[in-house]
Scaffold this active site. Structure first.
Site, PDB file in Angstrom:
ATOM      1  N   HIS A   1       1.044  -1.081  -0.024  1.00 59.18           N
ATOM      2  CA  HIS A   1      -0.210   0.379   0.047  1.00 59.18           C
ATOM      3  C   HIS A   1       0.444   0.861   0.060  1.00 59.18           C
ATOM      4  O   HIS A   1       1.866   1.300   1.021  1.00 59.18           O
ATOM      5  CB  HIS A   1      -0.780  -0.128   1.463  1.00 59.18           C
TER       6      HIS A   1
ATOM      7  N   GLY B   1     -12.075   5.269  -0.575  1.00 58.23           N
ATOM      8  CA  GLY B   1     -10.533   6.128  -0.748  1.00 58.23           C
ATOM      9  C   GLY B   1      -9.371   5.501  -0.442  1.00 58.23           C
ATOM     10  O   GLY B   1      -9.519   4.508  -1.147  1.00 58.23           O
ATOM     11  N   HIS B   2      -8.588   6.436  -0.349  1.00 60.70           N
ATOM     12  CA  HIS B   2      -6.911   6.067  -0.183  1.00 60.70           C
ATOM     13  C   HIS B   2      -6.736   4.163   0.888  1.00 60.70           C
ATOM     14  O   HIS B   2      -4.942   4.347   0.494  1.00 60.70           O
ATOM     15  CB  HIS B   2      -6.093   7.009   0.678  1.00 60.70           C
ATOM     16  N   PHE B   3      -7.649   4.347   2.016  1.00 63.50           N
ATOM     17  CA  PHE B   3      -7.367   3.013   2.640  1.00 63.50           C
ATOM     18  C   PHE B   3      -8.651   2.451   3.123  1.00 63.50           C
ATOM     19  O   PHE B   3      -9.483   2.468   3.945  1.00 63.50           O
ATOM     20  CB  PHE B   3      -6.802   4.194   4.467  1.00 63.50           C
TER      21      PHE B   3
END
Length: 287
Positions: free
Chosen positions: A101, A261-263
């Site tokens: 990630h 989203g990003h997480f």
């Protein structure tokens, strides 16, 4: 399932890692992003440890690992990879899948270039390897990469509590699913004395990664590792075109664009755990 919290010495540094599962089972190495640490994977480890062996380290400067001052340690992605590589060697791991990630992608793909024979497969959660994945978010970074004397004030803004909360909240349709403790913990670590200098060094060095994208893509074409992309399609840091691009080099890649989203683990954790479990099972079936 029991998670063990371990620390070992690598190149004179205390390196913390989480470990769970039977060491004789297939191993998944989980590489975290910015601004977090292996804590990002706590729930996923708990979900998967009944069937797989999981290792999640903290890089130097992050989490519970040593954080020497920026003038005492060379904070580059090459050096972060050196430390993770040495840790995995010390654990005797010679075959493992990667879960990457954000910052985990440049560390993971460097590992893959060094040891292609060890990589059983790759799970990428908003872990970029293509120019298509770089959104306008990166424009201030590109100015600093091109001119090291450029104003770093826009980058310092990414070390604030507001920016950290934004990384967790942007692109999320139901904010009640986002645990605020994660951002608070990340921010507390960012605010440690000297940590801003560490993060700025890595911001500057991140410019080495796009130049390596062609090598990472060549690795994919040559070695054809099985790949699963579980990607928050609303990510404003690494856009969904970065996930789609993997199919260009790996036509059999499994690509899932999630409403996140990003997480994405924060809001789609159970879904991702199921996808990863199915993916890892297919690796054990390969000749």
């Amino acid at each position: 399932m029991t998670i063990r919290y371990r620390t070992t010495v690598v190149d004179g540094l205390d390196v913390f890692y989480r470990e769970a599962g039977d060491p004789s089972a297939p191993t998944l190495v989980l590489l975290h992003g910015f601004p977090t640490s292996s804590v990002a994977y706590h729930e996923l480890i708990t979900e998967l440890a009944d069937e797989f062996h999981l290792i999640a380290p903290d890089y130097p400067g992050f989490g519970h690992s040593s954080a020497p001052a920026a003038d005492e340690f060379t904070y580059t992605f090459d050096r972060l990879t050196d430390v993770v590589d040495a840790l995995l060697d010390s654990l005797g791991l010679r075959s493992y899948a990667l879960y990457v990630h954000d910052y985990g992608a440049p560390v993971g793909f460097r590992l893959a270039l060094r040891h292609p024979e060890r990589i059983a497969g790759i799970v990428t959660q908003n872990g970029n390897a293509y120019e298509e994945g770089l959104t306008p978010f990166w424009e201030p970074f590109k100015k600093v990469w091109a001119d090291p004397s450029a104003d770093v004030a826009p980058l310092l803004g990414l070390l604030t509590p507001e920016a950290t909360r934004w990384q967790y909240a942007h692109g999320v349709s139901d904010l009640s699913l986002v645990n605020p403790d994660k951002a608070a913990l990340d921010q507390a670590r960012l605010d440690r004395p000297g940590n801003h200098e560490i993060q700025l060094a890595l911001f500057r060095d991140y410019g080495t990664n796009p130049g390596l994208y062609p090598l990472w893509q060549e690795y994919l074409r040559e070695h054809r590792p099985p790949l699963l992309a579980v990607w928050g399609r609303n990510d404003e840091i690494f856009g969904p075109d970065g996930a789609r691009a993997f199919a260009r080099d790996l036509p059999d890649a499994r690509i899932h664009l999630l409403d996140a989203g990003h997480f994405p683990l924060e809001t789609r954790g159970r879904q991702i755990a199921g996808l990863v479990r199915d993916f890892l099972r297919t690796l054990s079936d390969r000749p």
